[in-house]
Design a protein around this motif. Structure first.
Motif, PDB file in Angstrom:
ATOM      1  N   PHE A 190     -17.509 -49.564 -22.215  1.00  0.00           N
ATOM      2  CA  PHE A 190     -19.035 -49.951 -22.762  1.00  0.00           C
ATOM      3  C   PHE A 190     -19.843 -50.509 -21.586  1.00  0.00           C
ATOM      4  O   PHE A 190     -21.186 -50.056 -21.432  1.00  0.00           O
ATOM      5  CB  PHE A 190     -19.118 -50.958 -24.004  1.00  0.00           C
ATOM      6  CG  PHE A 190     -20.257 -51.004 -24.679  1.00  0.00           C
ATOM      7  CD1 PHE A 190     -21.034 -50.104 -25.473  1.00  0.00           C
ATOM      8  CD2 PHE A 190     -20.868 -52.506 -24.531  1.00  0.00           C
ATOM      9  CE1 PHE A 190     -22.224 -50.455 -25.776  1.00  0.00           C
ATOM     10  CE2 PHE A 190     -22.045 -52.659 -25.192  1.00  0.00           C
ATOM     11  CZ  PHE A 190     -22.579 -51.595 -25.595  1.00  0.00           C
ATOM     12  N   PRO A 191     -19.698 -51.743 -21.006  1.00  0.00           N
ATOM     13  CA  PRO A 191     -20.276 -52.032 -19.809  1.00  0.00           C
ATOM     14  C   PRO A 191     -20.683 -51.001 -18.834  1.00  0.00           C
ATOM     15  O   PRO A 191     -21.581 -51.252 -18.147  1.00  0.00           O
ATOM     16  CB  PRO A 191     -19.881 -53.302 -19.302  1.00  0.00           C
ATOM     17  CG  PRO A 191     -18.510 -53.264 -19.822  1.00  0.00           C
ATOM     18  CD  PRO A 191     -18.500 -52.692 -21.181  1.00  0.00           C
ATOM     19  N   LEU A 192     -19.558 -50.225 -18.693  1.00  0.00           N
ATOM     20  CA  LEU A 192     -19.894 -49.068 -17.484  1.00  0.00           C
ATOM     21  C   LEU A 192     -20.669 -48.129 -17.891  1.00  0.00           C
ATOM     22  O   LEU A 192     -21.612 -47.722 -17.174  1.00  0.00           O
ATOM     23  CB  LEU A 192     -18.570 -48.348 -17.070  1.00  0.00           C
ATOM     24  CG  LEU A 192     -17.438 -49.391 -16.343  1.00  0.00           C
ATOM     25  CD1 LEU A 192     -16.126 -48.684 -16.471  1.00  0.00           C
ATOM     26  CD2 LEU A 192     -17.847 -49.548 -14.923  1.00  0.00           C
ATOM     27  N   LEU A 193     -20.843 -47.880 -19.256  1.00  0.00           N
ATOM     28  CA  LEU A 193     -21.689 -46.853 -19.425  1.00  0.00           C
ATOM     29  C   LEU A 193     -23.190 -47.359 -19.700  1.00  0.00           C
ATOM     30  O   LEU A 193     -23.984 -46.651 -19.077  1.00  0.00           O
ATOM     31  CB  LEU A 193     -21.338 -46.568 -21.354  1.00  0.00           C
ATOM     32  CG  LEU A 193     -22.294 -45.474 -21.729  1.00  0.00           C
ATOM     33  CD1 LEU A 193     -22.351 -44.299 -21.239  1.00  0.00           C
ATOM     34  CD2 LEU A 193     -21.989 -45.381 -23.288  1.00  0.00           C
ATOM     35  N   LEU A 194     -23.336 -48.564 -19.978  1.00  0.00           N
ATOM     36  CA  LEU A 194     -24.847 -49.279 -19.964  1.00  0.00           C
ATOM     37  C   LEU A 194     -25.092 -49.374 -18.733  1.00  0.00           C
ATOM     38  O   LEU A 194     -26.257 -49.129 -18.275  1.00  0.00           O
ATOM     39  CB  LEU A 194     -24.645 -50.631 -20.743  1.00  0.00           C
ATOM     40  CG  LEU A 194     -24.611 -50.781 -22.019  1.00  0.00           C
ATOM     41  CD1 LEU A 194     -24.397 -52.087 -22.652  1.00  0.00           C
ATOM     42  CD2 LEU A 194     -25.547 -49.919 -22.915  1.00  0.00           C
ATOM     43  N   GLY A 195     -24.240 -49.608 -17.602  1.00  0.00           N
ATOM     44  CA  GLY A 195     -24.568 -49.803 -16.210  1.00  0.00           C
ATOM     45  C   GLY A 195     -25.080 -48.549 -15.728  1.00  0.00           C
ATOM     46  O   GLY A 195     -26.082 -48.192 -14.995  1.00  0.00           O
ATOM     47  N   LEU A 196     -24.040 -47.449 -16.173  1.00  0.00           N
ATOM     48  CA  LEU A 196     -24.601 -46.047 -15.547  1.00  0.00           C
ATOM     49  C   LEU A 196     -25.969 -45.438 -16.240  1.00  0.00           C
ATOM     50  O   LEU A 196     -26.613 -45.047 -15.438  1.00  0.00           O
ATOM     51  CB  LEU A 196     -23.504 -44.975 -16.051  1.00  0.00           C
ATOM     52  CG  LEU A 196     -23.614 -43.596 -15.492  1.00  0.00           C
ATOM     53  CD1 LEU A 196     -23.762 -43.617 -13.970  1.00  0.00           C
ATOM     54  CD2 LEU A 196     -22.645 -42.518 -16.126  1.00  0.00           C
ATOM     55  N   LEU A 228     -22.582 -44.339  -7.970  1.00  0.00           N
ATOM     56  CA  LEU A 228     -21.375 -43.240  -7.575  1.00  0.00           C
ATOM     57  C   LEU A 228     -19.854 -43.907  -7.762  1.00  0.00           C
ATOM     58  O   LEU A 228     -19.060 -43.302  -7.450  1.00  0.00           O
ATOM     59  CB  LEU A 228     -21.627 -43.070  -6.074  1.00  0.00           C
ATOM     60  CG  LEU A 228     -22.891 -42.079  -5.768  1.00  0.00           C
ATOM     61  CD1 LEU A 228     -23.113 -42.041  -4.523  1.00  0.00           C
ATOM     62  CD2 LEU A 228     -22.829 -40.968  -6.537  1.00  0.00           C
ATOM     63  N   ILE A 229     -20.017 -45.365  -7.955  1.00  0.00           N
ATOM     64  CA  ILE A 229     -18.702 -46.132  -8.401  1.00  0.00           C
ATOM     65  C   ILE A 229     -18.412 -45.998  -9.803  1.00  0.00           C
ATOM     66  O   ILE A 229     -17.541 -45.770 -10.304  1.00  0.00           O
ATOM     67  CB  ILE A 229     -18.704 -47.475  -7.667  1.00  0.00           C
ATOM     68  CG1 ILE A 229     -18.762 -47.376  -6.205  1.00  0.00           C
ATOM     69  CG2 ILE A 229     -17.385 -48.106  -8.145  1.00  0.00           C
ATOM     70  CD1 ILE A 229     -19.139 -48.822  -5.442  1.00  0.00           C
ATOM     71  N   TYR A 230     -19.535 -46.281 -10.527  1.00  0.00           N
ATOM     72  CA  TYR A 230     -19.344 -46.308 -11.945  1.00  0.00           C
ATOM     73  C   TYR A 230     -18.997 -45.145 -12.631  1.00  0.00           C
ATOM     74  O   TYR A 230     -18.043 -44.936 -13.493  1.00  0.00           O
ATOM     75  CB  TYR A 230     -20.649 -46.859 -12.810  1.00  0.00           C
ATOM     76  CG  TYR A 230     -21.188 -48.199 -12.380  1.00  0.00           C
ATOM     77  CD1 TYR A 230     -20.276 -49.126 -11.507  1.00  0.00           C
ATOM     78  CD2 TYR A 230     -22.148 -48.689 -13.097  1.00  0.00           C
ATOM     79  CE1 TYR A 230     -20.522 -50.600 -11.617  1.00  0.00           C
ATOM     80  CE2 TYR A 230     -22.612 -50.281 -12.897  1.00  0.00           C
ATOM     81  CZ  TYR A 230     -21.792 -51.068 -12.065  1.00  0.00           C
ATOM     82  OH  TYR A 230     -22.218 -52.171 -11.864  1.00  0.00           O
ATOM     83  N   PRO A 277     -32.016 -47.885  -4.802  1.00  0.00           N
ATOM     84  CA  PRO A 277     -31.188 -49.118  -4.456  1.00  0.00           C
ATOM     85  C   PRO A 277     -29.858 -49.065  -5.403  1.00  0.00           C
ATOM     86  O   PRO A 277     -28.751 -49.850  -4.793  1.00  0.00           O
ATOM     87  CB  PRO A 277     -32.270 -50.197  -5.156  1.00  0.00           C
ATOM     88  CG  PRO A 277     -33.654 -49.623  -4.548  1.00  0.00           C
ATOM     89  CD  PRO A 277     -33.305 -48.292  -5.082  1.00  0.00           C
ATOM     90  N   TRP A 278     -29.725 -48.481  -6.494  1.00  0.00           N
ATOM     91  CA  TRP A 278     -28.742 -48.788  -7.239  1.00  0.00           C
ATOM     92  C   TRP A 278     -27.777 -47.561  -7.293  1.00  0.00           C
ATOM     93  O   TRP A 278     -26.721 -47.597  -7.958  1.00  0.00           O
ATOM     94  CB  TRP A 278     -29.051 -49.387  -8.801  1.00  0.00           C
ATOM     95  CG  TRP A 278     -29.433 -50.540  -8.783  1.00  0.00           C
ATOM     96  CD1 TRP A 278     -30.796 -51.082  -8.805  1.00  0.00           C
ATOM     97  CD2 TRP A 278     -28.654 -51.534  -9.072  1.00  0.00           C
ATOM     98  NE1 TRP A 278     -30.713 -52.454  -8.906  1.00  0.00           N
ATOM     99  CE2 TRP A 278     -29.447 -52.748  -9.059  1.00  0.00           C
ATOM    100  CE3 TRP A 278     -27.078 -51.856  -9.176  1.00  0.00           C
ATOM    101  CZ2 TRP A 278     -28.843 -54.061  -9.317  1.00  0.00           C
ATOM    102  CZ3 TRP A 278     -26.799 -53.266  -9.277  1.00  0.00           C
ATOM    103  CH2 TRP A 278     -27.493 -54.125  -9.346  1.00  0.00           C
ATOM    104  N   GLY A 305     -18.300 -35.947 -22.541  1.00  0.00           N
ATOM    105  CA  GLY A 305     -19.182 -34.792 -22.068  1.00  0.00           C
ATOM    106  C   GLY A 305     -20.385 -35.026 -21.586  1.00  0.00           C
ATOM    107  O   GLY A 305     -21.076 -34.496 -20.456  1.00  0.00           O
ATOM    108  N   GLY A 306     -21.149 -36.091 -22.339  1.00  0.00           N
ATOM    109  CA  GLY A 306     -22.361 -36.617 -22.263  1.00  0.00           C
ATOM    110  C   GLY A 306     -22.335 -37.270 -20.786  1.00  0.00           C
ATOM    111  O   GLY A 306     -23.648 -37.189 -20.139  1.00  0.00           O
ATOM    112  N   VAL A 307     -21.421 -38.304 -20.382  1.00  0.00           N
ATOM    113  CA  VAL A 307     -21.295 -38.831 -19.125  1.00  0.00           C
ATOM    114  C   VAL A 307     -21.491 -38.001 -18.105  1.00  0.00           C
ATOM    115  O   VAL A 307     -22.113 -38.167 -16.893  1.00  0.00           O
ATOM    116  CB  VAL A 307     -20.249 -39.889 -19.183  1.00  0.00           C
ATOM    117  CG1 VAL A 307     -20.102 -40.403 -17.777  1.00  0.00           C
ATOM    118  CG2 VAL A 307     -20.608 -41.020 -20.275  1.00  0.00           C
ATOM    119  N   ILE A 308     -20.640 -36.821 -18.226  1.00  0.00           N
ATOM    120  CA  ILE A 308     -20.653 -35.754 -17.133  1.00  0.00           C
ATOM    121  C   ILE A 308     -21.650 -35.124 -16.984  1.00  0.00           C
ATOM    122  O   ILE A 308     -22.060 -34.870 -16.019  1.00  0.00           O
ATOM    123  CB  ILE A 308     -19.121 -34.791 -17.540  1.00  0.00           C
ATOM    124  CG1 ILE A 308     -17.915 -35.272 -17.530  1.00  0.00           C
ATOM    125  CG2 ILE A 308     -19.285 -33.669 -16.558  1.00  0.00           C
ATOM    126  CD1 ILE A 308     -16.960 -34.543 -17.812  1.00  0.00           C
TER     127      ILE A 308
END
Length: 739
Positions: free
Chosen positions: A717-723, A681-683, A675-676, A324-327
């Motif tokens: 985990f890395p996707l979350l950090l990147g986002l 939008l992919i992550y 720039p990022w 839910g937090g990511v959304i």
């Protein structure tokens, strides 16, 4: 429609109980009598003469007596030996309709000016097929408006008045559906469950059930809780074990109350198949996405409630709060860019970090400086909240004294309090907090009268003193119920003098659209609001502004002479203006003319609803609007475009020779590119897919097999950090860029 609540039909009273002699048919007749007393005297009664006390001043005495009869009949029904589900369900529906449809029956058009502004959003989206993120901040959360527009267009509804008018009653009835699911979860006797369901619409006087994203989001919130609590609590509930002294010498009663072993306050979880649980997980994700796209505040409550339930061991979907937090973060960063881009500090975090100031602004800060009656209504709202909170405290104590741990109800009660650390929400955060506390509050409040988890066993011979004691919960519950129902009728409709929308006020805006022939419109309106150098007057009048052709309108307030009062307010300590000083103010035609000279297509809007609002809140004379319109009619500088007993519209007889303003070009969805941003939008969708798959996998594993979730965590985990890094980069890079 009725609410079905399973109850054990165990006899609970001796045949000697006097109340047992009252058959269901007599109580049914009593309900019919109360309904007739309530509704029949309202024929011909209108709220046009409502003052600072609102609708309660115009309600006939038989109507109030009918409300008392309905309340007493319901509590008496709870005192029967066995539950009468059909009668109880009918009574709850009658209660909802009687309380929440009162103004709708008495008024010709939908109440609340705000609902007509929402009609403007719906009309714009339906007509253009687009959103205007630069027209209003609420277009950054357009899902609700788009959904209503789609449904009304699909069924061929062109006049929204009926939909707007009856949506509060429909929403209150819909709230009962998820509430009936939640009530099945609680370990309580049938009296407590039915009383909790009845309390919910009676204690819900906040007025956030009209056709609005908040009402829709609240319905989603209740379904979200219902699904979580019904299907995704652990099969073995965590209970309170005895403390260190619990296995030694006999502990004291106080120690046992706080630290002794406790039984869970919820019944065992409902078991369904894996495919059904998978579908329900996807439904929860869909609710999170829909709620996030529809409303600004509600998604936070989704996340906070799920997280708190996980922490206290009442939710096995441990990754749901993260999902839910990511959304939520993704929507704010990408989809709501048009909302926060001009100034993140003054939008996303306005009022945040200062909960005490937010609380004062939402409570005592809302007590008017004008009509004393309005201040009394505001104080009564605070009193009603305190009464409900006192009942919850009593219920919590009585249940805990019986060795029951009501952690779910307690979590639902306290989690919404954390919203005070967020935005002030225009001074309304206290009302929204109370609204979201209700699902937990009504259960604990019902336990104050009916705390036993199981029906009381039958005793053939009951001493007289015990028979008297059996009446005590009924008498006390009746008194509390009458108090809450009377409080509802007083505070829910306490602002009816300036919350009722009149037909002429709608026609006034129609006249401006017709007269302007599609050109941009500047609406000048008069306000008596006292402002200081640190504040600004309200941007729009009280009324159904922009309910059609939203993009054509902009607004300019024309203030009363108020410099002496602003100077007094700036003193330390501030000096409040006297009633005589407030009443002595008056607008000047010269000042209004100057405001209208700024645009070649300006209109002065004057209405009964705005007159009442300025009078009751800022102490203007009762007839100031009538006198102003008389002066405008007598002045050769103004020309009347429209007038009836509800509203009037004027324009300058000689329009100013200034260039016509260019029409506002609505902007659709603007994501904003940093720039990022492309990487984000992919992550985002990939991360949502991984987190959803992780929860789908979790429900198929036993507690001993949770290590199989590690591959999902390694990917997420890395996707979350990147986002998160991209979200921060967007705020730093794009924040402050003008639209």
């Amino acid at each position: 429609m009725s609410v079905s609540i399973r109850a054990t039909a165990t006899p609970e009273a001796s045949p000697a109980d006097p109340l047992e002699r009252l058959p269901v048919v007599v109580l049914s007749l009593l309900v019919g009598l109360g309904t007739v007393l309530y509704w029949v005297p309202l024929h011909g009664v209108t709220p046009r003469s409502a003052d600072g006390y609102g609708l309660i001043k115009v309600l006939p005495l038989p109507t109030l007596l009918g409300a008392v009869v309905l309340v007493a009949a319901f509590v008496f029904t709870l005192s029967l030996r066995r539950a009468a589900p059909l009668l109880l369900g009918v009574q709850i529906v009658i209660t909802v309709v009687s309380l929440h449809a009162l103004a709708q029956v008495m008024e010709p058009v939908a109440r609340f000016p705000t609902v007509w502004q929402h009609a403007g959003f719906i009309e714009y989206i339906t007509r253009t097929g687009e959103i205007g993120t630069n027209l209003d901040a609420r277009f950054s959360w357009p899902a609700f408006f788009a959904l209503v527009g789609f449904l009304t267009k699909a069924v061929g509804v062109s006049d929204l008045n009926t939909v707007l008018k009856w949506s509060p009653v429909v929403m209150q009835l819909l709230y009962l559906l998820p509430l009936s699911m939640i009530v099945r979860v609680m370990k309580a006797n049938w009296r407590a469950k039915w009383f909790a369901v009845w309390l919910f619409p009676v204690a819900n006087w906040v007025g956030q059930d009209y056709l609005a994203p908040q009402a829709f989001g609240y319905l989603l919130y209740l379904f979200f809780l219902a699904i979580l609590l019904t299907y995704f609590r652990p099969t073995v509930l965590r209970t309170r074990r005895a403390g260190r002294r619990g296995t030694g010498s006999e502990p004291g009663r106080l120690y046992s109350f706080f630290f002794g072993p406790k039984l869970p306050g919820e019944d065992p979880v409902m078991v369904v198949g894996r495919w059904e649980r998978s579908f329900l997980v996807l439904m929860l994700v869909a609710i999170l996405i829909t709620g996030t796209a529809a409303h600004q505040l509600t998604p936070y409550l989704f996340i906070a409630s799920a997280g708190a339930l996980v922490i206290v061991g009442r939710c096995e979907l441990r990754g749901l709060p993260i999902l839910g937090g990511v959304i939520y973060i993704g929507w704010i960063s990408f989809m709501a860019y048009g909302y926060w881009a001009p100034s993140p500090k003054n939008t996303l975090f306005a009022g945040g970090g200062n909960p005490l100031q937010t609380l004062l602004q939402s409570t005592s800060g809302r007590i008017a400086i004008g009509d004393p009656a309005l201040g009394e209504i505001a104080m009564l709202r605070i009193v009603l909240v305190l009464v409900v909170m006192l009942l919850t405290l009593v219920g919590l104590i009585r249940r805990r004294a019986r060795g029951i741990d009501d952690r779910v109800a307690f979590i639902l009660l306290i989690v919404p309090v954390s919203t005070f650390g967020l935005q002030s929400y225009g001074g309304e955060i206290a009302l929204r907090t109370y609204l979201f506390m209700l699902p937990g509050a009504v259960f604990l409040a019902a336990y104050a009268f009916y705390p036993d988890p199981k029906p009381v066993p039958v005793v053939k011979a009951i001493p007289r003193i015990q028979r008297v004691r059996r009446w005590i919960p009924t008498v006390v519950a009746t008194g509390a119920a009458v108090l809450l129902a009377g409080g509802f009728l007083t505070v829910r409709y306490g602002n009816e003098a300036f919350e009722q929308v009149r037909p002429g006020e709608l026609r006034a805006f129609d006249s401006m659209i017709t007269d302007s022939r599609g050109k941009p419109i500047t609406v000048v309106w008069v306000t008596g609001e006292i402002v200081t150098n640190a504040e600004a007057a309200s941007n729009t009048p009280q009324g159904p502004w922009s309910y059609r052709h939203f993009e054509l309108f902009k607004y300019t307030n024309s203030k009363f002479a108020q410099e002496p009062f602003a100077a007094q307010l700036l003193k330390k300590p501030p000096v409040q203006p006297t009633a005589a000083q407030l009443a002595a103010r008056k607008p000047t035609l010269e000042g209004i003319e100057q405001d209208m000279q700024l645009d070649s297509n300006s209109y002065l809007y004057s209405s009964r609803i705005n007159d009442e609002y300025q009078t009751l809140n800022f102490g203007l004379p009762q007839d100031w609007g009538t006198r102003l319109r008389a002066q405008l009619d007598a002045s050769p500088k103004f020309k009347r475009v429209f007038a009836d007993r509800d509203a009037a519209v004027y324009k300058l007889a000689t329009p100013p020779d200034v260039p016509a303003e260019a029409p506002v070009v609505p902007k659709g969805l603007v994501i904003g590119i940093s720039p990022w941003t492309p990487a984000g939008l992919i992550y985002l969708p990939v991360l949502l897919g991984v987190l959803t798959a992780r929860e789908l996998r979790r429900i198929r594993l036993d507690d001993t097999e949770l290590r199989r979730l590690r591959p999902y965590s390694v990917i997420a985990f890395p996707l979350l950090l990147g986002l998160l890094a991209i979200v921060v980069e967007r705020f730093i890079t794009l924040g402050g860029i003008p639209q």
